[in-house]
Design a protein around this motif. Structure first.
Motif, PDB file in Angstrom:
ATOM      1  N   PRO A 166      56.757  52.171  12.811  1.00  0.00           N
ATOM      2  CA  PRO A 166      55.560  51.654  12.161  1.00  0.00           C
ATOM      3  C   PRO A 166      54.934  50.323  13.152  1.00  0.00           C
ATOM      4  CG  PRO A 166      57.333  51.118  10.836  1.00  0.00           C
ATOM      5  CD  PRO A 166      57.767  51.890  11.955  1.00  0.00           C
ATOM      6  N   LEU A 167      53.828  49.696  12.693  1.00  0.00           N
ATOM      7  CA  LEU A 167      53.463  48.523  13.242  1.00  0.00           C
ATOM      8  C   LEU A 167      54.415  47.447  13.052  1.00  0.00           C
ATOM      9  CD1 LEU A 167      49.708  48.106  12.240  1.00  0.00           C
ATOM     10  CD2 LEU A 167      50.592  48.771  14.455  1.00  0.00           C
ATOM     11  N   THR A 168      54.651  46.591  14.245  1.00  0.00           N
ATOM     12  CA  THR A 168      55.596  45.240  14.087  1.00  0.00           C
ATOM     13  C   THR A 168      54.661  44.537  13.389  1.00  0.00           C
ATOM     14  OG1 THR A 168      54.897  44.367  16.161  1.00  0.00           O
ATOM     15  CG2 THR A 168      56.845  46.030  16.285  1.00  0.00           C
ATOM     16  N   ALA A 169      55.303  43.406  12.920  1.00  0.00           N
ATOM     17  CA  ALA A 169      54.475  42.108  12.335  1.00  0.00           C
ATOM     18  C   ALA A 169      53.655  41.454  13.253  1.00  0.00           C
ATOM     19  CB  ALA A 169      55.674  40.927  11.907  1.00  0.00           C
ATOM     20  N   GLU A 170      54.060  41.385  14.585  1.00  0.00           N
ATOM     21  CA  GLU A 170      53.143  41.123  15.769  1.00  0.00           C
ATOM     22  C   GLU A 170      51.887  41.963  15.776  1.00  0.00           C
ATOM     23  OE1 GLU A 170      53.154  39.862  20.333  1.00  0.00           O
ATOM     24  OE2 GLU A 170      55.036  39.745  19.320  1.00  0.00           O
ATOM     25  N   GLU A 171      52.078  43.322  15.754  1.00  0.00           N
ATOM     26  CA  GLU A 171      51.115  44.303  16.137  1.00  0.00           C
ATOM     27  C   GLU A 171      50.017  44.178  14.967  1.00  0.00           C
ATOM     28  OE1 GLU A 171      53.105  47.513  18.672  1.00  0.00           O
ATOM     29  OE2 GLU A 171      53.427  47.683  16.523  1.00  0.00           O
ATOM     30  N   ALA A 172      50.617  44.099  13.863  1.00  0.00           N
ATOM     31  CA  ALA A 172      49.898  43.879  12.410  1.00  0.00           C
ATOM     32  C   ALA A 172      49.106  42.853  12.589  1.00  0.00           C
ATOM     33  CB  ALA A 172      50.746  43.948  11.266  1.00  0.00           C
ATOM     34  N   GLU A 173      49.374  41.477  13.125  1.00  0.00           N
ATOM     35  CA  GLU A 173      48.885  40.528  13.288  1.00  0.00           C
ATOM     36  C   GLU A 173      47.633  40.586  14.120  1.00  0.00           C
ATOM     37  OE1 GLU A 173      47.222  36.832  11.851  1.00  0.00           O
ATOM     38  OE2 GLU A 173      49.332  37.687  10.928  1.00  0.00           O
ATOM     39  N   GLN A 174      48.061  41.078  15.184  1.00  0.00           N
ATOM     40  CA  GLN A 174      46.856  41.319  16.346  1.00  0.00           C
ATOM     41  C   GLN A 174      45.878  42.485  15.964  1.00  0.00           C
ATOM     42  OE1 GLN A 174      49.121  42.703  19.657  1.00  0.00           O
ATOM     43  NE2 GLN A 174      49.832  40.637  20.179  1.00  0.00           N
ATOM     44  N   LEU A 175      46.129  43.332  14.992  1.00  0.00           N
ATOM     45  CA  LEU A 175      45.281  44.438  14.724  1.00  0.00           C
ATOM     46  C   LEU A 175      44.372  43.721  13.509  1.00  0.00           C
ATOM     47  CD1 LEU A 175      44.195  47.337  14.727  1.00  0.00           C
ATOM     48  CD2 LEU A 175      45.894  47.944  12.987  1.00  0.00           C
ATOM     49  N   ALA A 176      44.956  43.072  12.668  1.00  0.00           N
ATOM     50  CA  ALA A 176      44.266  42.466  11.508  1.00  0.00           C
ATOM     51  C   ALA A 176      43.121  41.288  12.130  1.00  0.00           C
ATOM     52  CB  ALA A 176      44.931  41.521  10.798  1.00  0.00           C
ATOM     53  N   THR A 177      43.498  40.624  13.161  1.00  0.00           N
ATOM     54  CA  THR A 177      42.429  39.714  13.803  1.00  0.00           C
ATOM     55  C   THR A 177      41.393  40.683  14.486  1.00  0.00           C
ATOM     56  OG1 THR A 177      44.317  37.873  14.270  1.00  0.00           O
ATOM     57  CG2 THR A 177      42.328  37.818  15.592  1.00  0.00           C
ATOM     58  N   ALA A 178      41.767  41.365  15.192  1.00  0.00           N
ATOM     59  CA  ALA A 178      40.813  42.387  15.710  1.00  0.00           C
ATOM     60  C   ALA A 178      39.846  43.159  14.657  1.00  0.00           C
ATOM     61  CB  ALA A 178      41.213  43.746  16.688  1.00  0.00           C
ATOM     62  N   MET A 179      40.522  43.524  13.725  1.00  0.00           N
ATOM     63  CA  MET A 179      39.561  44.356  12.626  1.00  0.00           C
ATOM     64  C   MET A 179      38.774  43.134  11.726  1.00  0.00           C
ATOM     65  SD  MET A 179      42.285  47.605  11.535  1.00  0.00           S
ATOM     66  CE  MET A 179      40.850  48.301  10.763  1.00  0.00           C
TER      67      MET A 179
END
Length: 116
Positions: free
Chosen positions: A23-36
């Motif tokens: 699954p997404l790491t916490a850092e990946e989830a943060e980056q994805l949320a910013t992008a979205m």
């Protein structure tokens, strides 16, 4: 009166399907949320579309104001959000700023969501 309860066999294995990929790491989830968040605005989506459709996938801010019907400061704000999120690159030529799509930026969003 006797109540009979079903007993779950805990030796039969896990009750849930195991993960098929990481699954997404916490850092990946943060980056994805910013992008979205950057993409979650109709004006910003239109601006990206206009830049992508422009010759060389690059457009001057002066060419982006009229199509979206907003003031130059408002358009500049939206472009800054897209630049900060990593979708656009900015270069200055004289008094005008030009924006270009970052190669692969949209592909990275897709890869994070699909795990590919």
């Amino acid at each position: 009166m006797t109540t009979i309860l079903d007993v779950t066999d805990v030796t039969a294995g896990a009750c849930c399907t195991p993960l098929q990929r990481e699954p997404l790491t916490a850092e990946e989830a943060e980056q994805l949320a910013t992008a979205m968040k950057a993409l979650a605005d109709p004006t910003r989506l239109r601006l990206l579309s206009i830049v992508a459709a422009s010759e060389g996938a690059e457009a001057c801010v002066c060419d982006l104001i009229e199509p979206v019907g907003l003031s130059q400061p408002t358009v500049s704000h939206h472009l800054k959000v897209l630049t900060t999120a990593g979708f656009l690159e900015r270069s200055k030529r004289g008094t005008w700023a030009y924006f270009r799509l970052v190669p692969g930026a949209l592909d990275r969003i897709s890869q994070l969501l699909t795990g590919s």
